[in-house]
Design a protein around this motif. Structure first.
Motif, PDB file in Angstrom:
ATOM      1  N   SER A 240       9.258  -0.855   7.322  1.00 55.52           N
ATOM      2  CA  SER A 240       8.847  -0.005   6.188  1.00 55.52           C
ATOM      3  C   SER A 240      10.031   0.742   5.612  1.00 55.52           C
ATOM      4  CB  SER A 240       7.812   1.027   6.635  1.00 55.52           C
ATOM      5  OG  SER A 240       6.673   0.407   7.122  1.00 55.52           O
ATOM      6  N   MET A 244      11.332   0.093   1.781  1.00 53.06           N
ATOM      7  CA  MET A 244      11.341   1.152   0.772  1.00 53.06           C
ATOM      8  C   MET A 244      12.672   1.182   0.023  1.00 53.06           C
ATOM      9  SD  MET A 244       8.550   2.661   0.363  1.00 53.06           S
ATOM     10  CE  MET A 244       7.587   4.118   0.618  1.00 53.06           C
ATOM     11  N   ARG A 249       6.643  -1.088  -0.765  1.00 50.45           N
ATOM     12  CA  ARG A 249       5.823  -0.345   0.185  1.00 50.45           C
ATOM     13  C   ARG A 249       4.997  -1.369   0.952  1.00 50.45           C
ATOM     14  NH1 ARG A 249       0.931   2.823  -1.081  1.00 50.45           N
ATOM     15  NH2 ARG A 249       0.803   4.560   0.387  1.00 50.45           N
ATOM     16  N   LEU A 250       4.946  -1.229   2.274  1.00 50.65           N
ATOM     17  CA  LEU A 250       4.297  -2.258   3.106  1.00 50.65           C
ATOM     18  C   LEU A 250       3.065  -1.718   3.823  1.00 50.65           C
ATOM     19  CD1 LEU A 250       7.532  -3.791   4.686  1.00 50.65           C
ATOM     20  CD2 LEU A 250       6.062  -4.878   2.979  1.00 50.65           C
ATOM     21  N   PRO A 251       2.114  -2.607   4.165  1.00 46.63           N
ATOM     22  CA  PRO A 251       0.942  -2.168   4.928  1.00 46.63           C
ATOM     23  C   PRO A 251       1.255  -2.151   6.424  1.00 46.63           C
ATOM     24  CG  PRO A 251       0.677  -4.441   4.236  1.00 46.63           C
ATOM     25  CD  PRO A 251       2.020  -4.004   3.741  1.00 46.63           C
ATOM     26  N   ILE A 252       2.191  -1.307   6.820  1.00 49.02           N
ATOM     27  CA  ILE A 252       2.668  -1.305   8.205  1.00 49.02           C
ATOM     28  C   ILE A 252       2.722   0.122   8.744  1.00 49.02           C
ATOM     29  CG2 ILE A 252       4.787  -1.626   9.591  1.00 49.02           C
ATOM     30  CD1 ILE A 252       5.280  -4.186   8.041  1.00 49.02           C
ATOM     31  N   LEU A 395       2.381 -11.179   1.635  1.00 40.87           N
ATOM     32  CA  LEU A 395       2.031  -9.773   1.405  1.00 40.87           C
ATOM     33  C   LEU A 395       0.837  -9.633   0.453  1.00 40.87           C
ATOM     34  CD1 LEU A 395       2.788  -6.742   1.678  1.00 40.87           C
ATOM     35  CD2 LEU A 395       4.348  -7.059  -0.256  1.00 40.87           C
TER      36      LEU A 395
ATOM     37  N   TYR B  42      -4.738   0.082   2.819  1.00 39.14           N
ATOM     38  CA  TYR B  42      -3.894  -0.712   3.720  1.00 39.14           C
ATOM     39  C   TYR B  42      -2.437  -0.250   3.784  1.00 39.14           C
ATOM     40  CZ  TYR B  42      -7.681  -4.166   3.348  1.00 39.14           C
ATOM     41  OH  TYR B  42      -8.889  -4.809   3.363  1.00 39.14           O
ATOM     42  N   PHE B  43      -1.886   0.147   2.637  1.00 40.38           N
ATOM     43  CA  PHE B  43      -0.439   0.379   2.575  1.00 40.38           C
ATOM     44  C   PHE B  43      -0.087   1.782   3.056  1.00 40.38           C
ATOM     45  CE2 PHE B  43       1.294  -3.363   0.287  1.00 40.38           C
ATOM     46  CZ  PHE B  43       0.105  -4.060   0.182  1.00 40.38           C
ATOM     47  N   ALA B  44       1.163   1.956   3.492  1.00 38.17           N
ATOM     48  CA  ALA B  44       1.557   3.247   4.059  1.00 38.17           C
ATOM     49  C   ALA B  44       3.016   3.549   3.751  1.00 38.17           C
ATOM     50  CB  ALA B  44       1.349   3.216   5.561  1.00 38.17           C
TER      51      ALA B  44
END
Ligand SMILES: Cc1cc2nc3c(=O)[nH]c(=O)nc-3n(C[C@H](O)[C@H](O)[C@H](O)COP(=O)(O)OP(=O)(O)OC[C@H]3O[C@@H](n4cnc5c(N)ncnc54)[C@H](O)[C@@H]3O)c2cc1C
Lengths: 414, 102
Positions: A240, A244, A249-252, A395, B42-44
């Motif tokens: 992440s 960035m 932005r990732l779902p992690i 993704l 879902y995203f963070a």
């Protein structure tokens, strides 16, 4: 043969499992491909790119040292008994590549086919095992539901008492389950890649990423700016943070995953044993140590500290399964930062930045995927086309609400 | 034992609590597009550093907020939700435009 062995044994420069140390080189100001992260994944991508696609001008950059991230910290469970068709097909291919990896490298990765036994302590687990066994068999993976009698034959020392806190009522036996020396895997890829001209730069941290009109043009490192034709990120726990820097932005969420290993004892245990209910898994290495792991920490953290709570919980679970282990001594404990996705599947492939490729979200299960991830990601970088095998893991699936739900097959089994 | 200072129950073992995710203002599900909704669920940010997040005390079913440093694991501050919400947030349960269709 015995004489040959004796000669090796007496030689000072034993040609066996030498650790691979890359030569120090000056950093050039341009590479066609910059791979960020020199773990198993990053090195495998470099290896397949140079060996099978003839891409030569490649740099792999790592802020630490070769294979010092989760590649060094994992418990080396290799298996393909997942739940979804997409997952099983993908991991099956990885297990197949692992079988031939020592030949591919000319270097022994100590692949051992030990099988994996996952334990059911309740009816819900049996239902899910039956489902997994059906999916697995349909896709040519050896996986079957086994009863207590078979479990006793497979693992005579397992505590099958009905007086246990959670008695064992059945198991999922996966004959294809295996293990290999994790360091040897990354050294094998690194050696093969560097021999063909890939540059591996350790102590080189990517601190910023320059994106111009939707394309990556350069990365900023502590050793200066490097321009690139394209870039791949394979940084596991820090996915992440790096993403960035490219504006992605990732779902992690990043969670620590702890593990520990006992001193060496005589060989008593051959297969991997895993209990999702007790949140523990273990196996005995060929050196005799018992490697013990479990689930991730309860909340996100970028810190590889260990906690007594987790060690106590792992120890209690192990003693319930193998009471005779109550007297063994723990020799080492450690943790790695794992990049967890909401569906327990990886994120591989294209990103919103055109020539920036993602190899992330490997969480607690990515060691076993090292060969197939390297192979498919290299194909993507070389051809620009997403290989069919990894299309489901892009993704974009999160925007389409099309998750690849491996939660049932992944939690605490790695 | 790691201690978390609950605004309702005082200092307790952190194992009595459940992590509830990053604090983000929730978009109205009946008005926002699916992309925005996917981003929200879902995203963070998953930042390394000081973050604000939801925590939940399991025994008393009590939600609150905490500021925590995700590198040092230091819990800097915990506080009640009324510091950020001054009134109850109402969401309609039906998509915009569908209101009359039952
Ligand atoms: C305790 C534990 C047990 C596990 N057990 C298993 C298991 O049994 N089976 C299994 O399949 N998987 C397991 N895993 C998961 C597995 O280890 C990982 O998914 C896998 O190793 C990821 O490989 P990688 O090459 O992507 O990452 P890594 O090996 O972590 O490599 C990433 C590299 O990126 C570098 N890096 C990070 N940020 C930057 C930057 N900004 N610039 C330059 N370099 C950077 C790091 O220094 C690191 O060397 C386990 C993980 C842990 C922690």
């Amino acid at each position: 043969m015995p004489f040959g062995l004796l000669k090796f044994g007496l030689k000072k420069n034993y040609p066996g499992n030498h650790r691979f140390t890359p030569a120090n080189k000056a950093l050039k100001n341009h590479y066609d491909v910059v791979i960020i992260g020199a773990g198993g994944h990053g090195m495998a991508i470099a290896y397949y790119l140079v060996k099978y696609h003839g891409v030569r001008n490649i740099a792999v950059l790592d802020k630490g040292y070769l294979g010092g991230g989760n590649t060094a910290r994992n418990t080396a469970v290799i298996r393909s008994n997942y739940l979804t068709e997409e997952g099983v097909t993908f991991y099956r291919e990885s297990v197949r590549l692992f079988q031939d990896l020592s030949n591919e490298f000319g270097f022994n990765i100590m692949m051992e086919n030990r099988g994996q036994l996952t334990l059911a302590h309740n009816d819900a687990a049996i239902r899910s095992f039956r489902w997994r066994a059906e999916v697995n068999q349909h896709l040519g993976v050896r996986s079957e539901l086994v009863d207590r009698k078979t479990i006793r034959e497979l693992v005579p020392d397992l505590n099958l008492s009905e007086e246990a806190r959670y008695p064992i009522i059945a198991g999922l036996w996966h004959a294809d389950g295996a293990t290999a020396r994790h360091d040897a895997v990354v050294w094998g890829y690194a050696r093969g890649a560097c021999a063909r001209g890939v540059e591996l730069h350790q102590l080189t941290e990517v601190q910023d990423i320059t994106v111009t009109r939707g394309k990556v043009t350069a990365v900023e490192t502590n050793r200066g700016r490097v321009e690139c034709g394209c870039a791949v990120q394979s940084v596991a726990g820090t996915s992440s943070v790096l993403g960035m820097k490219a504006g992605i932005r990732l779902p992690i969420h990043s969670y620590p995953l702890q593990a520990m290993v006992t001193q060496s004892y005589k060989p008593v245990l051959t297969p991997h044993i895993s209990s999702p209910q007790l949140h523990v898994y273990l196996h005995q290495t060929s050196r005799g140590e018992v490697v013990i792991g479990g689930g991730t920490d309860p909340y996100p953290l970028y810190n590889t500290r260990s906690t007594l709570e987790q060690k106590e919980s792992l120890a209690a679970a192990v003693i319930e399964l193998f009471p005779y282990l109550s007297q063994v001594r723990v020799m080492r404990q450690w943790a790695g930062i794992t990049d967890m996705t909401p569906d327990y599947s990886p994120i591989m492939g294209l990103s919103p930045v055109k020539n920036y490729y993602l190899d992330a979200g490997w969480g607690t299960w990515g060691f076993k995927a090292t060969p197939i991830c390297g192979k498919t990601m290299a194909e993507l970088v070389a051809t620009g086309k997403v290989p069919t095998l990894i299309q489901p893991f892009e993704l974009e699936r999160f925007y389409r609400f099309e998750q690849i739900n491996e939660a049932g097959a992944t939690a605490a089994s790695h | 034992m790691k201690i978390l200072n609950c605004p309702l129950n005082g200092p307790r073992n952190i194992l009595e609590f459940s992590y509830g995710g990053e604090f983000h203002p929730m978009p109205d599900p009946s008005r926002c597009g699916s992309k925005e909704w996917a981003e929200y669920i879902y995203f963070a940010e998953n930042q390394a550093g000081l973050v604000t997040e939801w925590w939940y005390h399991l025994a008393s079913s009590y939600w609150f907020l905490a500021q925590r440093n995700t590198i040092t694991d230091e819990i800097v501050r915990t506080f009640e939700v009324n510091e950020v919400f001054s009134e109850r947030v109402e969401f309609s349960t039906q998509p915009e435009g569908d209101q009359n269709n039952g």
